[in-house]
Design a protein around this motif. Sequence first.
Motif, PDB file in Angstrom:
ATOM      1  N   HIS A 177       3.602  10.301   2.594  1.00  0.00           N
ATOM      2  CA  HIS A 177       3.476   8.923   3.057  1.00  0.00           C
ATOM      3  C   HIS A 177       2.085   8.669   3.629  1.00  0.00           C
ATOM      4  N   LEU A 178       1.540   7.510   3.302  1.00  0.00           N
ATOM      5  CA  LEU A 178       0.319   7.067   3.965  1.00  0.00           C
ATOM      6  C   LEU A 178       0.665   6.595   5.365  1.00  0.00           C
ATOM      7  N   ARG A 179      -0.349   6.480   6.215  1.00  0.00           N
ATOM      8  CA  ARG A 179      -0.090   5.897   7.537  1.00  0.00           C
ATOM      9  C   ARG A 179       0.176   4.395   7.379  1.00  0.00           C
ATOM     10  N   LYS A 180       0.758   3.817   8.392  1.00  0.00           N
ATOM     11  CA  LYS A 180       1.050   2.381   8.366  1.00  0.00           C
ATOM     12  C   LYS A 180      -0.264   1.597   8.336  1.00  0.00           C
ATOM     13  N   THR A 181      -0.282   0.516   7.585  1.00  0.00           N
ATOM     14  CA  THR A 181      -1.495  -0.298   7.443  1.00  0.00           C
ATOM     15  C   THR A 181      -1.851  -0.968   8.756  1.00  0.00           C
ATOM     16  N   GLY A 182      -3.086  -0.722   9.225  1.00  0.00           N
ATOM     17  CA  GLY A 182      -3.592  -1.344  10.440  1.00  0.00           C
ATOM     18  C   GLY A 182      -4.364  -2.612  10.125  1.00  0.00           C
ATOM     19  N   PRO A 183      -4.785  -3.358  11.159  1.00  0.00           N
ATOM     20  CA  PRO A 183      -5.452  -4.645  10.935  1.00  0.00           C
ATOM     21  C   PRO A 183      -6.764  -4.555  10.173  1.00  0.00           C
ATOM     22  N   GLU A 184      -7.450  -3.408  10.233  1.00  0.00           N
ATOM     23  CA  GLU A 184      -8.731  -3.278   9.519  1.00  0.00           C
ATOM     24  C   GLU A 184      -8.658  -2.277   8.358  1.00  0.00           C
ATOM     25  N   ASP A 185      -7.468  -2.004   7.894  1.00  0.00           N
ATOM     26  CA  ASP A 185      -7.292  -1.045   6.811  1.00  0.00           C
ATOM     27  C   ASP A 185      -7.292  -1.711   5.438  1.00  0.00           C
ATOM     28  N   VAL A 186      -7.756  -0.963   4.470  1.00  0.00           N
ATOM     29  CA  VAL A 186      -7.737  -1.361   3.068  1.00  0.00           C
ATOM     30  C   VAL A 186      -6.856  -0.360   2.321  1.00  0.00           C
ATOM     31  N   VAL A 187      -5.850  -0.850   1.620  1.00  0.00           N
ATOM     32  CA  VAL A 187      -4.987   0.005   0.804  1.00  0.00           C
ATOM     33  C   VAL A 187      -5.349  -0.240  -0.655  1.00  0.00           C
ATOM     34  N   PHE A 188      -5.564   0.834  -1.398  1.00  0.00           N
ATOM     35  CA  PHE A 188      -5.932   0.656  -2.797  1.00  0.00           C
ATOM     36  C   PHE A 188      -5.243   1.670  -3.699  1.00  0.00           C
ATOM     37  N   LYS A 189      -4.965   1.203  -4.902  1.00  0.00           N
ATOM     38  CA  LYS A 189      -4.462   2.075  -5.964  1.00  0.00           C
ATOM     39  C   LYS A 189      -5.637   2.877  -6.493  1.00  0.00           C
ATOM     40  N   VAL A 190      -5.496   4.198  -6.560  1.00  0.00           N
ATOM     41  CA  VAL A 190      -6.578   5.040  -7.056  1.00  0.00           C
ATOM     42  C   VAL A 190      -6.664   4.928  -8.571  1.00  0.00           C
ATOM     43  N   LEU A 191      -7.858   4.611  -9.059  1.00  0.00           N
ATOM     44  CA  LEU A 191      -8.109   4.533 -10.495  1.00  0.00           C
ATOM     45  C   LEU A 191      -8.702   5.839 -11.018  1.00  0.00           C
ATOM     46  N   TYR A 192      -9.783   6.283 -10.374  1.00  0.00           N
ATOM     47  CA  TYR A 192     -10.488   7.500 -10.787  1.00  0.00           C
ATOM     48  C   TYR A 192     -10.902   8.291  -9.552  1.00  0.00           C
ATOM     49  N   CYS A 193     -11.054   9.598  -9.743  1.00  0.00           N
ATOM     50  CA  CYS A 193     -11.563  10.443  -8.661  1.00  0.00           C
ATOM     51  C   CYS A 193     -12.391  11.576  -9.262  1.00  0.00           C
ATOM     52  N   GLY A 194     -13.602  11.752  -8.758  1.00  0.00           N
ATOM     53  CA  GLY A 194     -14.448  12.836  -9.204  1.00  0.00           C
ATOM     54  C   GLY A 194     -13.947  14.175  -8.691  1.00  0.00           C
ATOM     55  N   VAL A 195     -14.336  15.240  -9.380  1.00  0.00           N
ATOM     56  CA  VAL A 195     -13.967  16.610  -9.001  1.00  0.00           C
ATOM     57  C   VAL A 195     -15.230  17.307  -8.524  1.00  0.00           C
ATOM     58  N   ASP A 196     -15.222  17.720  -7.264  1.00  0.00           N
ATOM     59  CA  ASP A 196     -16.409  18.270  -6.619  1.00  0.00           C
ATOM     60  C   ASP A 196     -16.225  19.762  -6.344  1.00  0.00           C
ATOM     61  N   HIS A 197     -17.343  20.498  -6.311  1.00  0.00           N
ATOM     62  CA  HIS A 197     -17.276  21.936  -6.050  1.00  0.00           C
ATOM     63  C   HIS A 197     -16.681  22.213  -4.665  1.00  0.00           C
ATOM     64  N   SER A 198     -16.925  21.339  -3.710  1.00  0.00           N
ATOM     65  CA  SER A 198     -16.371  21.553  -2.369  1.00  0.00           C
ATOM     66  C   SER A 198     -14.850  21.410  -2.358  1.00  0.00           C
ATOM     67  N   ASP A 199     -14.290  20.659  -3.320  1.00  0.00           N
ATOM     68  CA  ASP A 199     -12.827  20.601  -3.445  1.00  0.00           C
ATOM     69  C   ASP A 199     -12.272  21.998  -3.688  1.00  0.00           C
ATOM     70  N   MET A 225      -4.473   5.215  -1.566  1.00  0.00           N
ATOM     71  CA  MET A 225      -5.066   5.647  -0.301  1.00  0.00           C
ATOM     72  C   MET A 225      -5.148   4.463   0.647  1.00  0.00           C
ATOM     73  N   ILE A 226      -5.302   4.784   1.925  1.00  0.00           N
ATOM     74  CA  ILE A 226      -5.534   3.769   2.947  1.00  0.00           C
ATOM     75  C   ILE A 226      -6.753   4.198   3.757  1.00  0.00           C
ATOM     76  N   VAL A 227      -7.723   3.283   3.907  1.00  0.00           N
ATOM     77  CA  VAL A 227      -8.981   3.610   4.576  1.00  0.00           C
ATOM     78  C   VAL A 227      -9.448   2.392   5.372  1.00  0.00           C
ATOM     79  N   HIS A 228     -10.006   2.640   6.557  1.00  0.00           N
ATOM     80  CA  HIS A 228     -10.587   1.569   7.369  1.00  0.00           C
ATOM     81  C   HIS A 228     -11.720   0.906   6.594  1.00  0.00           C
TER      82      HIS A 228
END
Length: 352
Positions: free
Chosen positions: A24-46, A135-138
Amino acid sequence: MEGRKVTGWAARDSSGILSPYTFHLRKTGPEDVVFKVLYCGVDHSDLHQIRNEAHYTTYPLVPGHEVVGKVIEVGSEVKKFGVGDIVGVGCMVGSCEECTRCKTNKEQYCKNMVFTYNAIYKDGSFTQGGFSSAMIVHQNYVVNIPEKLAPEQAAPLLCAGVTAYSPLKQFIDSKKAIKAGILGLGGVGHLGVLIAKAMGHHVTVISSSDKKREEALTDLGADCFLVSSNSAEMNKYKSSLDYVLDTVPVNHKIQDYLSLLDVEGKILMVGAVPEPLQFSASGLILGGTSISGSFIGSIQDTQEILDFWVEKGLKTKIEVVKMDYVNKAFERMEKNDVRYRFVLDVAGSNLE
């Protein structure tokens, strides 16, 4: 309180093998943006994180910090974004927003910076990354993806791209011709070549073997190619470069590259080498050279590199794969068998 239920691909242990995981994502706050993920890069640090190579991974862990998505919900106080916008999120999703670093657009160096995944958010929740359906992000840690930039093209810029751009932007207004060295031709290095060339620098790619000569010169447009294991070539290039962007993420002899720098030249370290590096102090003192580090980039830097990419008409060199290929993608990335960045088509994958 919990928010919406999502599905991602998570590692359960240090084997680093990813498989479907519901959370579960956290509950949406007043300054949060919720978005459907379309693409995500794969990084060596992952890879470092899912294998717990830094010894602080908490499992289950959903990696991914080069995330592009489509906004599906915004909090009541969000002014920067609206439903339907295409947005991006890089390596951080929070900071204190009160310290000098935060107030001078250097929030990536904030002592309370919150990583996109494997970190504790301000409300005590555990952050999970972009290998997930949403995802949900400020809003302060979200950037706009320009309309003329394809979302899959944008993904690698959110970590690898800004990591190369941030230390190089100091040369944008230089009145002298800049001679650049790019050490390493992986995900960050290849973007460093494209960025440096777009800034008008004379670019020498430095690699340990001759294998990547043609792709460096022909595919990426570098001006010169230097094999670091060839002592004759290295001698020829002594005192010739204004900077070396060091993107190599494994142990290497940094001393060898100090000799390539002209007076007041700089080695710009962006590769997160887990072991200590060694060099002679006299190499710095007698040449008037320096070694400096640069960590990803600020949110402002991230927006700048996206806009820069469109302005210069640049293209990232990527291989788009589905989520069920991700474990194989990590195997290939570890062998340097990708030109030059894997991007996961998250929205087009069956995550269950």
